[in-house]
Design an enzyme around this catalytic site. Structure first.
Site, mmCIF file in Angstrom:
data_model
loop_
_atom_site.group_PDB
_atom_site.id
_atom_site.type_symbol
_atom_site.label_atom_id
_atom_site.label_comp_id
_atom_site.label_asym_id
_atom_site.label_seq_id
_atom_site.Cartn_x
_atom_site.Cartn_y
_atom_site.Cartn_z
ATOM 1 C CB SER B 48 -0.936 -0.021 1.214
ATOM 2 O OG SER B 48 -1.688 -1.190 1.277
ATOM 3 N N GLY B 238 -4.057 -2.104 -0.659
ATOM 4 C CA GLY B 238 -3.419 -1.467 -1.949
ATOM 5 C C GLY B 238 -3.082 -0.364 -1.827
ATOM 6 N N GLY B 240 -2.633 3.589 -3.173
ATOM 7 C CA GLY B 240 -3.223 4.830 -3.895
ATOM 8 C C GLY B 240 -4.522 4.978 -3.778
ATOM 9 C CB CYS B 266 -7.099 -1.258 3.356
ATOM 10 S SG CYS B 266 -6.401 0.147 3.495
ATOM 11 C CG LEU B 267 -7.433 -0.358 -3.044
ATOM 12 C CD1 LEU B 267 -7.606 1.072 -3.339
ATOM 13 C CD2 LEU B 267 -6.176 -0.793 -3.751
ATOM 14 C CG ASN B 308 -1.070 2.040 5.007
ATOM 15 O OD1 ASN B 308 -0.802 3.413 4.868
ATOM 16 N ND2 ASN B 308 -0.371 1.097 4.337
ATOM 17 N N GLY B 310 -5.162 6.511 2.735
ATOM 18 C CA GLY B 310 -5.140 8.051 2.523
ATOM 19 C C GLY B 310 -6.593 8.374 1.971
ATOM 20 C CG PHE B 311 -7.918 8.002 -1.249
ATOM 21 C CD1 PHE B 311 -8.417 8.781 -2.120
ATOM 22 C CD2 PHE B 311 -6.503 7.567 -1.414
ATOM 23 C CE1 PHE B 311 -7.767 9.425 -2.981
ATOM 24 C CE2 PHE B 311 -5.778 8.134 -2.361
ATOM 25 C CZ PHE B 311 -6.122 9.186 -3.351
ATOM 26 C CG HIS B 351 -4.579 -2.682 7.397
ATOM 27 N ND1 HIS B 351 -4.065 -3.394 6.158
ATOM 28 C CD2 HIS B 351 -4.510 -1.552 6.987
ATOM 29 C CE1 HIS B 351 -4.038 -2.607 5.220
ATOM 30 N NE2 HIS B 351 -4.374 -1.378 5.641
ATOM 31 C CD GLU B 353 -3.772 -6.722 7.429
ATOM 32 O OE1 GLU B 353 -5.027 -6.732 7.793
ATOM 33 O OE2 GLU B 353 -3.135 -5.893 6.649
#
Ligand SMILES: Nc1ncnc2c1ncn2[C@@H]1O[C@H](COP(=O)(O)OP(=O)(O)O)[C@@H](O)[C@H]1O
Ligand SMILES: Nc1ncnc2c1ncn2[C@@H]1O[C@H](COP(=O)(O)OP(=O)(O)O)[C@@H](O)[C@H]1O
Ligand SMILES: [Mg+2]
Ligand SMILES: [Mg+2]
Lengths: 1070, 378
Positions: B48, B238, B240, B266-267, B308, B310-311, B351, B353
C-alpha cells in the site's frame, strides 16, 4: 455506559508515608482520583496518614481523614461515613492491602460498601502468587517454574526442582520487600525466613531464575465494557534480577519487533481479563529471553503503580484520572483525551520521543548497607527525562539526578580493569558510569553485554556518546557543526566544558554565537497527529520550536527534583501550592521539574509544564524563552535555592527573598554576623582546615562537638563526636577537608530541646505558622524526630521568645515568603541552630495542623501582597494537638544500625491528630507502622545516663501490667527500685537464650534501648536490628520512650476517635 | 569529518536537511507519516505504500534490524524512508541484517537526522503532499521543483505495479513464537483473493481460519475468478486512489452482484464501496498507524486498529448504495466498516490482520468464515 448513579459517596485510601517502593506517585494518583470523582459530583471521603500530600489538602475531598491506615481505624471511619463504595486501586499496595483486610474482616459487607475498580477476587488472584500462577496457566501463559513455600522445608523441596539461583518472592508485598536471590543452600534459609516474615500472609514463591532476561512492563487500562488499551510499554535497561524500581527504564520498548510486542500485548489483554480487574490501570511485568524470544509473565499489579505514574508522565495519558472515571462507570470512549480534546481516551498513546527514568539511591546515608541492586527495591526516588533520542534522554536524566554530574563522566578515581568488570557484573547504583568508563577503556560491546546482559542496542547508543566524548576531549572543536551535533546528542554545556577543559560559560557562549538554541516540543499522546492543547513541554535540539510563549504575565516555579532523603514530597507539595496560587492570582504558572512521581509534574497542575532537569543551563533555556516576571526558588528545597545566585548573576529576577538574603542565611560567617547583630545565640563554633586545627577547636569548645563538612547538605556526614580519637578518625574518613571546604565544628548541645518554627514574612510583617517542639532532643535531625504542634512541654514564655526571635530574624534578613528556623533550648537559653530562608519540610504538616495553606499564602506575598491583605491571622490556642512522626527505611537495609543522629535518614512522615498530646502521638505511632502493645513483655536496656529515668518508665509499664525484661545493668537499677524484672543475656555475653532469641521467638512486645555513645553501640546493635526485622515497636531515645508510654496509656483507656480535617477546622472558626 | 548530506523537499517548498541512509540517490513520492512505534519492516514491505515516502514518527527506527519472517510482501515498496535516527546495530534474536543494509540492498533511499516531528506537523497542517529525497550535494531549490512536478496519487493506478502477474496458491498460516509460520489447518472453503497489493498476514489469517486461497492478479476478470469456483471473494489492501483501478472495481461489481460472499480490507473496502455505487474521497493526511480507536457499532466495543489509508468512503453516499456503516473511527468519525443490507458483503477500512499493530480485530476473519458457512448453507 455512563456514570453510575447508584453510588454517591466514595471512599479513597491513600498510601500513607513515603517509603522505599511507595512514594509520591500515589499522591499523584490519589489527587487525580479525588479531582476526577468530585468533578463527576461524587462525595469523596479520603483517608491518608501522610500530611505532605496534596490529596490531604482539605479542598481535595469532602471529608479528609488524616488518620492511621489500619483496618481498625478504617472500620471506624466507614462506620461514621457509610460510603457506598471503596476505590482500592489508587492508594498503592497499602490501599490495596487495606481493602483486602476490610473485606476479610467483613467490614465491607457489614456496612454495604462495594469495591469498585477491582473486586476482592480479582485482587486476590493478582496478588496471591499461587492463585496468579494458576490463572496464568489457565490462559496458557508461561511463568518461570516455581513452587510455594510456607516454611524453609517446603522451600528446599521447591529448590530441588527450580535449582539455584532461586528467586524468593513474598506474596502481597511492595517494592520487593522480603524478596531476594538465593545463590546457594546457605543463603536459602535466611532468604526464606525473611520472605515469610515480610509477607503479610506468610507465603513466598520460590522461583526459577530468569536473571539476565529482558524485563518489560505494560500499563493496561480496562473499562466495564471490556475495552482494553495499552497506555505504554516500558523496557528495563537493567535486565531481570534488578527490581524495576531500581532499574533504569525506557519508554517505549526499544528492542522488540512488532511480532514480539504484539505477543506481549495479547498476553496483557488476556491477563487483565482473566484476573478480572474491572476497570482502571494495571501494571503487568514480563521477561523475555533474548536468545529465543520466550516470554514469561512475572507479575501483575491490579492497581496504579509507580510505573503507571511514569507511564502517565511519559505519554500524557492520565492513567489515575481515567481509572477513577472508569471505576465510576464510564467507558473509555466516553471520556476524552484532555490533550487533543477532540479524540477519545479509548486509544493507545503513541510517542515521538524517548523517555528515560533513572532511580535515585541514598546509600550515602547508609554507608553500611549493601549497595548491590537486586530484586528488592532500594532506591528512594527517580528522575525522568524526555529527549528525541535515547541518548539525549539518558544524558538529561543523568543531570537531573542532582548528584552534581553533568554527564557520563566517572566522578571518582578509575578502578582497575578487574574491579571495573566486577562493577559491571554486579548491578550497583553507579553501573551506568562504569559502563561509560568501560567503553572508554575499550571493553568490547560483546564483553560488556556478556557481563551485564544489557541489550546491545542500549550499549551501542552509549558507545556513540562515549565516542563523541573522546573525540571531543582530544580535539575540542567548537564549530557549529560539532556543537550542534553535541547538543543533539544531549550533552550539557557543562559536560562539554569538562571535556574541553573550559568553563561551562564559554561553551554556552560558543554555541549561542552559532545560533544553536534549544527548541521545545509538546508531549501530546499522539505523535503530532492531532493538535495538542496542553503545553506539556520538553527541550531538544531540533529545527522547530512549537510552543511559543503566551503574552500573559508569568512566573517560573523551580521544582525539587528527585525524591531523596532530606528532600521529598514536602517540597513538591509547596511547589504545587505555588502553582495553584499563581493561577488563582491570574499569573501564568510555569513549572519546571524532572520527577515523574509528583503532582507538580501533572500537566494539570500548572499552566505550562517543562519536564526538564533543574540545572542552570536547562533553567536558563526556559527563562530566556519565556521571559517571566521572575523565578520562584523558595519552594523546591535546596535544589532551586542553589540556583538562586547563579540565576541572578545571569540576569534572572528571583522573586521573593533575595539571593543575597539567602546567602546571608547560608554562609557561615555572614550568618554569625547576623546573629551577633540581633543579639541572638548560636552554639559556640569554629571551622577547621586540618585535623590538628579541628582538635584545637574541639578542645576550646569542649566535647561533645558536632562536626560536618561545610559543603554537604541534608546533614550528610554529620556526627556527634565525644572524644579526640574519634574526631581524628572522622577527619580521616569522612571530612575530605580542603582549603575551600573547611569542616565546621559546633559545640554539641546535650539534652537540649529542639524547636522548629515555620513563618511567613513580607519584609515588614511576620506571620508565625507554627512552633513545633521536637519529641527527641537536639542532636537528632529535625527531619527524623517527631514533633508536636503546639509544643507540649515548653512554657508560653519560651514560645513567645521563640516567636520574637523568629520575627527579628525574618525582618533582618528581609525574607519575602517562607522561612524555617531550628532552635535549641538548653537551660532556658535559646540557640539558633539554623535558618532556612525557604519553605521547609514541615510546611505541609503545619499547614494541615493550623488549617492555613502557608505555601499558597507565601506565593501571594512573593507576588507582592502584604500579609495584612491576605485575610488570615496567626492561629493560636489550637484546641487539638498534631504530632508528626518520621518513617525510616531500615527494614530494607540489613546491616544498618537504626540509631538516630544528626544525619537525616527517614524517607517520609505521618501525622496524628488528637484532642491531647498522647492520643495524637499514639496515632502517629500507629500511622508509622508501630503497633503499640497493650501488654506483654517490655524489654528495657538503657545507657548509664538514662538509668535514672528508666525507673519511672519501668514502673509505669509494670503498673499497666507489662512484664519487665532487662539486661543486667538496667535490671539491677529497676530491682533496686522494687520492680520485678527478668534479667536476660546480651548477645555478647555468650549465653543462650539471649535477648535476641526471645525477640525472634515473639516474646517481646516492646523494646526500649538507648545505646551508649560511640563504640559501645555495637553490643546493642543486634537488638535494634532484630526489633526492626521482627517489627517490634522500639524506641532508642528516652524522650521517645516516654511519649510512647503515654500513648500506650491512652490506648488502654479509650477508643481512638476519628475526625476529618474539615471538622477540626470548624472548631477553629468558632 | 564532514558528514554526508541529504535533503527532503516538499512540493510546497519546505525543505529538511539531514543525512542519507539506505541507498543513495533520489526518490519521489507522496510524503506521509506513520505513528506506529513498532513494525517498520512490515510498514516498508506493505504494498500500500507504493508511491509514498514514509516518515516514521517514532525517532528510533531499525533497532531490531530486519529478518526473513517479517516482510509483508516480496520486497519493500515504500519509495523512500524518513526517520529521526536509524539504528546502526540490529538487536534481535531474529535479525539477519541492519535496516540500513536492507534498504541499500533494495535500492531504497532514506534520510535521517531531520526534525521528523516538524515534518509530521507540517503534513498534518498542510496535508500529505509530494516530496523528493535527494542525497549528496544537491540544490534544495531544484529538489523542490522536482517535488512540485511530481504527479501525485489522485487517479493514478499504482495497483498494477504491485499486483502479482499470475494466480498462485497460498499455503502458510499464522506465526507462532518458536515455530515461525505454521502449516495451515484443513481448509473448508476456497477463497479467491484479489492481489491489489495484498499483505501476507491477510493471507495467513484467512488460511488460519480454514480458507484455501487462490490469489489472483488485480486485472483478473470476473469470469476468470468465477472459473475458479470460489466459495468467497477477498478484496485486499493496496496503494493509491481507489478510482485509479476501474477495471478492478468493475470485476468486483460483477462478482458481488452474483452473491459471492465478500470481505474487503482497506483498498478492498473502498473498491467495494465504489463498485456498489458509493463515493470515496482523499483524507488530508490519511491514517497511518497502529493506535486508532474504532468502534464496532454492532457490539459497542472499541478496537485498537492498525491503519494505513489516504482515502476514505463517504458515509453519506452509502445508503443509496445499499450499504450501512458498521464501524467508525472515534478520532475523526470517518467510516471504518461497511456491510451490505442484502448481499453477503462486508469490509473494513483498517487492517484486522495487523502486522504491524494490535490483534484486536482478528475476529473479522472469523466473521468472514461464518459468512461463508451461512452462504454455503443457503
Ligand atoms: N524469576 C525471576 N528471575 C529473575 N528475576 C526475577 C524473577 N522474578 C522477579 N525478578 C526480579 O525481581 C523484581 C521484583 O519482582 P516483583 O515480583 O515484580 O516484585 P514487586 O511486587 O516488588 O514488584 C522484578 O522486577 C525482576 O527484576
Ligand atoms: N549545636 C548543636 N547541638 C545539638 N544538636 C545540634 C546542633 N546543631 C545541629 N544539631 C542537630 O542536628 C540536626 C541537623 O542540623 P542542621 O544544621 O539543621 O542540618 P540540616 O541542614 O541538615 O538541617 C538538627 O536538627 C539538630 O537536631
Ligand atoms: Mg514488580
Ligand atoms: Mg535542619
Amino acid at each position: 455506559m455512563p456514570k453510575r448513579t447508584d453510588i454517591r459517596k466514595i471512599l479513597l485510601i491513600g498510601s500513607g508515608p513515603i517509603v522505599i517502593g511507595q512514594a509520591c506517585e500515589f499522591d499523584y494518583s490519589g489527587t487525580q482520583a479525588c479531582k476526577a470523582l468530585r468533578e463527576e459530583g461524587f462525595e469523596v471521603v479520603l483517608v491518608n496518614s501522610n500530611p505532605a500530600t496534596i490529596m490531604t489538602d482539605p479542598e481535595m475531598a469532602d471529608r479528609t481523614y488524616i488518620e492511621p491506615l489500619t483496618p481498625e481505624v478504617l472500620e471506624r471511619i466507614i462506620a461514621v461515613e457509610r460510603p457506598d463504595a471503596l476505590l482500592p486501586t489508587l492508594g498503592g499496595q497499602t490501599g490495596l492491602n487495606l481493602a483486602v483486610a476490610l473485606a476479610d474482616r467483613g467490614v465491607l459487607e457489614r456496612f454495604g460498601v462495594e469495591l469498585i475498580g477491582a473486586k476482592i477476587e480479582a485482587i486476590r488472584k493478582a496478588e496471591d502468587r499461587e492463585l496468579f500462577k494458576a490463572a496464568m496457566q489457565r490462559i496458557g501463559l508461561e511463568l518461570p517454574r516455581s513452587g510455594y513455600a510456607r516454611s524453609v522445608e517446603q522451600a528446599r523441596e521447591v529448590v530441588r526442582d527450580v535449582g539455584y539461583p532461586a528467586i524468593i518472592r513474598p506474596s502481597f508485598t511492595l517494592g520487593g520487600t522480603g524478596g531476594s536471590i538465593a545463590w546457594n543452600p546457605d543463603e536459602l534459609e535466611g532468604a526464606i525466613r525473611w520472605g515469610l516474615q515480610q509477607s503479610p500472609v506468610g507465603q513466598v514463591l520460590v522461583e526459577e531464575s530468569v536473571v539476565g532476561w529482558k524485563e518489560f512492563e505494560l500499563e493496561v487500562m480496562r473499562d466495564l465494557r471490556d475495552n482494553v488499551v495499552i497506555v505504554c510499554s516500558i523496557e528495563n535497561f537493567d535486565p531481570m534480577g534488578v527490581h524495576t524500581g531500581d532499574s533504569i527504564t525506557v519508554a517505549p520498548a526499544q528492542t522488540l519487533t512488532d511480532k514480539e510486542y504484539q505477543l506481549m500485548r495479547d498476553a496483557a489483554l488476556a491477563i487483565i481479563r482473566e484476573i478480572g480487574v474491572e476497570t482502571g490501570g494495571s501494571n503487568i511485568q514480563f521477561a523475555v529471553n533474548p536468545a529465543d524470544g520466550r516470554l514469561v509473565v512475572i507479575e501483575m499489579n491490579p492497581r496504579v503503580s509507580r510505573s503507571s505514574a511514569l507511564a502517565s508522565k511519559a505519554t500524557g495519558f492520565p492513567i489515575a484520572k481515567i481509572a477513577a472515571k472508569l471505576a465510576a462507570g464510564y467507558a473509555l470512549d466516553e471520556l476524552r483525551n484532555d490533550i487533543t480534546r477532540e479524540t477519545p481516551a479509548s486509544f493507545e498513546p503513541t510517542i515521538d520521543y524517548c523517555v528515560v527514568k533513572i532511580p535515585r539511591w541514598a546509600f550515602e546515608k547508609f554507608p553500611e548497607a549493601d549497595q548491590t541492586l537486586t530484586t528488592q527495591m532500594k532506591s528512594v526516588g527517580e528522575v525522568m527525562a524526555i529527549g528525541r533520542t535515547f541518548k539525549e534522554a539518558l544524558q538529561k536524566a543523568v543531570r537531573s539526578l542532582e548528584q552534581d554530574r553533568a554527564g557520563l563522566g566517572l566522578d571518582r578515581p578509575p578502578p582497575d580493569l578487574e574491579t571495573l568488570r566486577d562493577r559491571l557484573r554486579v548491578p550497583n547504583p553507579d553501573r551506568l558510569l562504569y559502563l561509560a568508563e568501560a567503553m572508554r577503556r575499550g571493553l568490547t560491546r560483546e564483553e560488556i553485554a556478556g557481563l551485564t546482559r544489557i541489550d546491545p542496542w542500549f550499549l551501542a547508543q552509549m558507545e556513540e556518546l562515549i565516542a563523541f566524548e573522546e573525540a571531543f576531549r582530544q580535539a575540542p572543536d567548537l564549530s557549529r557543526e560539532t556543537l550542534r551535533r553535541a547538543k543533539r546528542l544531549g550533552f550539557s554545556d557543562r559536560r562539554l566544558g569538562e571535556l574541553a577543559g573550559r568553563p561551562e560559560a564559554e561553551l554556552r557562549q560558543a554555541r549561542l554565537a552559532h545560533g544553536i538554541r534549544v527548541t521545545f516540543k509538546v508531549v501530546d499522546t499522539c505523535a503530532a497527529e492531532f493538535v495538542a492543547h496542553t503545553p506539556y513541554l520538553y527541550s531538544t535540539y531540533e529545527e522547530e520550536d512549537e510552543a511559543p510563549p503566551t503574552a500573559r504575565p508569568k512566573v517560573v516555579i523551580l521544582g525539587s527534583g528527585p525524591n531523596r532523603i532530606g528532600q521529598g514530597i514536602e517540597f513538591d507539595y509547596a511547589c504545587v501550592h505555588a502553582a495553584f496560587a499563581l493561577r488563582e492570582a491570574g499569573v501564568e504558572a510555569i513549572m519546571v521539574n524532572c520527577n515523574p512521581e509528583t503532582v507538580s509534574t501533572d500537566y494539570d497542575t500548572s499552566d505550562r509544564l517543562y519536564f526538564e532537569p533543574l540545572t542552570l543551563e536547562d533553567v536558563l533555556n526556559i527563562v530566556e524563552k519565556e521571559q517571566p516576571l521572575g523565578v520562584i526558588v523558595q519552594f523546591g528545597g535546596q535544589t532551586p535555592l542553589k540556583l538562586a545566585v547563579p540565576l541572578e548573576r545571569a540576569g534572572v529576577r528571583i522573586l521573593g527573598t533575595s539571593p543575597d538574603a539567602i546567602d546571608r542565611a547560608e554562609d557561615r560567617e555572614r550568618f554569625a554576623d547576623l546573629l551577633r547583630k540581633l543579639g541572638l545565640q548560636q552554639p559556640p563554633n569554629g571551622s577547621a582546615r586540618s585535623a590538628d586545627e579541628a582538635v584545637r577547636i574541639a578542645d576550646t569548645l569542649g566535647y561533645p562537638v558536632l562536626v560536618r563538612p561545610s559543603y554537604v547538605l541534608g546533614g550528610r556526614a554529620m556526627e556527634v563526636v565525644y572524644e579526640e580519637a574519634r574526631l581524628r578518625e572522622w577527619m580521616r574518613e569522612s571530612a575530605h577537608v580542603s582549603p575551600d571546604h573547611p569542616i565546621l565544628i559546633d559545640k554539641f548541645l546535650e539534652d537540649a530541646l529542639e524547636i522548629d518554627v515555620d513563618a511567613l514574612c513580607d519584609g515588614q510583617d511576620v506571620l508565625i505558622g507554627g512552633v513545633m517542639e521536637h519529641i527527641e532532643k537536639a542532636g537528632i535531625h529535625s527531619g527524623d524526630s517527631a514533633c508536636a504542634l503546639p509544643p507540649y512541654s515548653i512554657g508560653d514564655d519560651q514560645v513567645e521568645r521563640l516567636r520574637t526571635q523568629t520575627r527579628a530574624l525574618a525582618l533582618e534578613l528581609g525574607v519575602v515568603g517562607l522561612l524555617n528556623i531550628q532552635f535549641a533550648i538548653k537551660s532556658d537559653t535559646i540557640y539558633v541552630l539554623e535558618v532556612n530562608p525557604r519553605a521547609s519540610r514541615t510546611v505541609p504538616f503545619v499547614s494541615k495542623a493550623i488549617g492555613l495553606p502557608l505555601a499558597k499564602l507565601a506565593t501571594r506575598v512573593v507576588l507582592g501582597a502584604r500579609i495584612a491583605e491576605l485575610g488570615v491571622r496567626e492561629v493560636s490556642d489550637l484546641p487539638y494537638v498534631s504530632v508528626k512522626e518520621a518513617v525510616f527505611p531500615f527494614v530494607k537495609f540489613p546491616g544498618v544500625d537504626v540509631i538516630l543522629g544528626p544525619e537525616m535518614r527517614s524517607t517520609g512522615e505521618v501525622m496524628g491528630i488528637g484532642r491531647e498530646f498522647r492520643t495524637a502521638y499514639l496515632k502517629s505511632q500507629l500511622a508509622a507502622g508501630s503497633t503499640l502493645p497493650r501488654g506483654g513483655k517490655a524489654f528495657l536496656s538503657v545507657r548509664n545516663r538514662d538509668k535514672r529515668a528508666i525507673v519511672n518508665i519501668g514502673r509505669n509499664l509494670a503498673e499497666m501490667g507489662f512484664r519487665l525484661v532487662a539486661t543486667r545493668g538496667t535490671a539491677k537499677v529497676l530491682e533496686r527500685h522494687g520492680l520485678a524484672v527478668d534479667a536476660v543475656h546480651k548477645v555478647a555475653e555468650g549465653w543462650r537464650p539471649n535477648i535476641v532469641d526471645f525477640m525472634k521467638q515473639g516474646e517481646i512486645a516492646l523494646v526500649i534501648n538507648t545505646p551508649e555513645d560511640g563504640r559501645a553501640r555495637k553490643d546493642s546493635y543486634l537488638i535494634r536490628r532484630t526489633a526492626v526485622m521482627q517489627n517490634i515497636p522500639y524506641y532508642t531515645t528516652m524522650d521517645g520512650a516516654q511519649a510512647a508510654l503515654e500513648a500506650i496509656e491512652a490506648q488502654r483507656t479509650g477508643v481512638l476517635e476519628v475526625q476529618p480535617l474539615q471538622a477540626y477546622y470548624e472548631g477553629l472558626k468558632t | 569529518m564532514p558528514r554526508e548530506r541529504a535533503v527532503l523537499a516538499l512540493a510546497d517548498g519546505r525543505v529538511f536537511e539531514g543525512e542519507p541512509f539506505g541507498a543513495r540517490g533520489e526518490t519521489v513520492g507522496e510524503v506521509v507519516f506513520n505513528t506506529a512505534m513498532s513494525g517498520y519492516q512490515e510498514v516498508l514491505t506493505d504494498p500500500s505504500y507504493k508511491g509514498q515516502i514514509v516518515c516514521m514518527t517514532y525517532p528510533h527506527i531499525g533497532n531490531t534490524g530486519v529478518n526473513e519472517e517479517d516482510p509483508e510482501s516480496r520486497r519493500p515498496w515504500a519509495e523512500g524512508f524518513v526517520v529521526r535516527e536509524a539504528s546502526p546495530v540490529a538487536s534481535s534474536w531474529r535479525a539477519t541484517a541492519t535496516l540500513d543494509a536492507y534498504l541499500r540492498g533494495h535500492g531504497i533511499v532514506g534520510i535521517q537526522g531531520i526534525d521528523t516531528r516538524a515534518l509530521t506537523r507540517h503534513l498534518r497542517d498542510h496535508g500529505a503532499q509530494e516530496g523528493v529525497i535527494a542525497t549528496g550535494d544537491v540544490d534544495p531549490r531544484a529538489v523542490v521543483a522536482k517535488a512540485k512536478a511530481s504527479p501525485g496519487l489522485l487517479g493514478r493506478d499504482l495497483v498494477k505495479e504491485v499486483t502479482c502477474q499470475a494466480p498462485y496458491a497460498w499455503g502458510e498460516s499464522a506465526w507462532r513464537l518458536g515455530e515461525g509460520y505454521t502449516a495451515p489447518p484443513p481448509a473448508r472453503f476456497h477463497v479467491v483473493a484479489y492481489d491489489s497489493g495484498i499483505k501476507r498476514n491477510i493471507l495467513r489469517q484467512l488460511t488460519a481460519e480454514g480458507c484455501r486461497l487462490t490469489v489472483v492478479p488485480a486485472f483478473a476478470s470476473a469470469d476468470e475468478v468465477l472459473a475458479l469456483a470460489p466459495d468467497g471473494l477477498f478484496l485486499a489492501n493496496g496503494p493509491g486512489d481507489p478510482e485509479g483501478v476501474p477495471y478492478l472495481t468493475e470485476s468486483v461489481r460483477r462478482l458481488v452482484e452474483r452473491g459471492l460472499p465478500t470481505f474487503g480490507i482497506c483498498l478492498g473496502h473502498q473498491i467495494l464501496a465504489l463498485a456498489l455505487g458509493a463515493r470515496t474521497f482523499k483524507l488530508p493526511f490519511g491514517h497511518h498507524g497502529a493506535n486508532h480507536p474504532v468502534k464496532d457499532l454492532g457490539t459497542g466495543r472499541v478496537e485498537i486498529t492498525s491503519q494505513n489509508h489516504g482515502f476514505a468512503v463517504d458515509p453519506d453516499s452509502c445508503a443509496a448504495a445499499g450499504l450501512e456503516v458498521t464501524h467508525v473511527n472515534l478520532n475523526d468519525g470517518t467510516c471504518e466498516g461497511l456491510r451490505h443490507r442484502s448481499l453477503p458483503v462486508f469490509a473494513v477500512q483498517y487492517h484486522p490482520e495487523a502486522a504491524p499493530g494490535p490483534h484486536d480485530s482478528h475476529y473479522l476473519f472469523r466473521r468472514f468464515v461464518e459468512l461463508l458457512t451461512q452462504s454455503r448453507g443457503r
